[in-house]
Design an enzyme around this catalytic site. Structure first.
Site, PDB file in Angstrom:
ATOM      1  N   CYS A  81       0.832  -1.213   0.000  1.00  0.00           N
ATOM      2  CA  CYS A  81       0.000   0.000   0.000  1.00  0.00           C
ATOM      3  C   CYS A  81       0.868   1.266   0.000  1.00  0.00           C
ATOM      4  O   CYS A  81       1.523   1.544  -0.999  1.00  0.00           O
ATOM      5  CB  CYS A  81      -0.980  -0.067   1.164  1.00  0.00           C
ATOM      6  SG  CYS A  81      -2.446   0.903   0.835  1.00  0.00           S
ATOM      7  N   HIS A 183      -3.467  -5.013   1.836  1.00  0.00           N
ATOM      8  CA  HIS A 183      -2.809  -5.245   3.130  1.00  0.00           C
ATOM      9  C   HIS A 183      -2.851  -6.718   3.550  1.00  0.00           C
ATOM     10  O   HIS A 183      -3.679  -7.087   4.391  1.00  0.00           O
ATOM     11  CB  HIS A 183      -3.529  -4.429   4.219  1.00  0.00           C
ATOM     12  CG  HIS A 183      -3.265  -2.972   4.179  1.00  0.00           C
ATOM     13  ND1 HIS A 183      -2.321  -2.352   4.959  1.00  0.00           N
ATOM     14  CD2 HIS A 183      -3.842  -1.995   3.449  1.00  0.00           C
ATOM     15  CE1 HIS A 183      -2.321  -1.050   4.714  1.00  0.00           C
ATOM     16  NE2 HIS A 183      -3.238  -0.810   3.803  1.00  0.00           N
ATOM     17  N   GLU A 185      -1.112  -8.179   5.621  1.00  0.00           N
ATOM     18  CA  GLU A 185      -0.813  -8.309   7.059  1.00  0.00           C
ATOM     19  C   GLU A 185      -2.068  -8.145   7.920  1.00  0.00           C
ATOM     20  O   GLU A 185      -2.026  -8.380   9.117  1.00  0.00           O
ATOM     21  CB  GLU A 185       0.278  -7.301   7.472  1.00  0.00           C
ATOM     22  CG  GLU A 185      -0.154  -5.864   7.635  1.00  0.00           C
ATOM     23  CD  GLU A 185      -0.406  -5.113   6.313  1.00  0.00           C
ATOM     24  OE1 GLU A 185      -0.378  -5.736   5.229  1.00  0.00           O
ATOM     25  OE2 GLU A 185      -0.650  -3.898   6.390  1.00  0.00           O
TER      26      GLU A 185
HETATM   27  N1  GLN Z   1      -3.297   6.058  -0.220  1.00  0.00           N
HETATM   28  C1  GLN Z   1      -2.465   6.054   0.944  1.00  0.00           C
HETATM   29  C2  GLN Z   1      -1.240   6.940   0.732  1.00  0.00           C
HETATM   30  O1  GLN Z   1      -1.215   7.769  -0.090  1.00  0.00           O
HETATM   31  C3  GLN Z   1      -2.000   4.651   1.301  1.00  0.00           C
HETATM   32  C4  GLN Z   1      -3.059   3.956   2.071  1.00  0.00           C
HETATM   33  C5  GLN Z   1      -2.574   2.751   2.814  1.00  0.00           C
HETATM   34  O2  GLN Z   1      -1.374   2.490   2.951  1.00  0.00           O
HETATM   35  N2  GLN Z   1      -3.510   2.020   3.371  1.00  0.00           N
HETATM   36  O3  GLN Z   1      -0.291   6.848   1.420  1.00  0.00           O
END
Ligand code: GLN
Length: 208
Positions: A81, A183, A185
């Site tokens: 992410c 995610h 995790e």
């Molecule tokens: N969109 C988020 C960002 O710009 C990331 C979101 C996440 O890690 N759950 O950092």
């Protein structure tokens, strides 16, 4: 093969959950906050959270250059992410002044790809490298990969429209670099962590 030691960047975000998953796999794991803590690692996870905040803390703590050297030096790295955003060579939908801070993965990400539709959602993804059982993925303000270089392997896609008529890339690998928009995790499914441990282990035995 000697024991593996994995690090999880612990500046911000969901690092404890990654540590817990690796511990379940009996892998020695360290939280990384200082540049010198990268020294004795075989692989590194950059967790989800908020990429701008994580980048700012990394800058303040003098970690940006060491992290760049780590990734660009071809060391095994998995970004989930926000971690995936930081690994991307190009990002769109940035906050003003925001930038890909680490880079090394030749893809373009859209930071908040699903933002306008839904904040968070879950989806069952087909992931051939993980076997026949779909992976139940949790997306939280998730980015998506909108373009990849030729040598980047797509591992999973996700529907980008509610009616499922279009899809966008949600997981990729290039050599020892793994990136997922969701995610793993936050689930009980250890398969992505197992895959990364395998990547790290192969890399270690190859480099002696
Ligand atoms: N969109 C988020 C960002 O710009 C990331 C979101 C996440 O890690 N759950 O950092």
């Amino acid at each position: 093969m000697s024991e593996l030691r994995l690090g999880v960047l612990a500046l911000q975000g969901a690092f404890r959950e990654h540590v817990a998953m690796l511990t379940r796999l009996n892998v020695e794991t360290a939280e990384v906050r200082l540049a010198q803590e990268l020294d004795d690692l075989d692989g590194l996870i950059i967790p989800g959270g908020e990429s701008t905040s994580m980048g700012l803390v990394a800058e303040r703590w003098g970690l940006v250059e060491p992290l760049r050297q780590w990734v660009h030096g071809g060391r095994p790295t998995w970004g989930t992410c926000a971690g995936m955003i930081l690994l991307a060579e190009r990002a769109t939908g940035q906050k003003l002044g925001g930038q890909a801070l680490i880079g090394g993965l030749d893809v373009t990400v859209n930071r908040n790809y699903f933002g306008r539709q839904v904040d968070s959602f879950e989806a069952d993804l087909d992931v051939p490298v993980l076997g026949d059982t779909p992976f139940h993925a949790v997306f939280i303000r998730a980015p998506a990969i909108t373009a990849v270089a030729e040598d980047v392997e797509t591992l999973a896609t996700v529907a980008s429209l509610p009616d499922g008529t279009d899809s966008v890339i949600a997981a990729v690998r290039r050599g020892p670099i793994l990136a997922t928009a969701f995610h793993p995790e936050l689930t009980g499914d250890l398969r992505w962590h197992r895959l990364f441990v395998q990547i790290v282990s192969d890399f270690k035995s190859r480099s002696g």
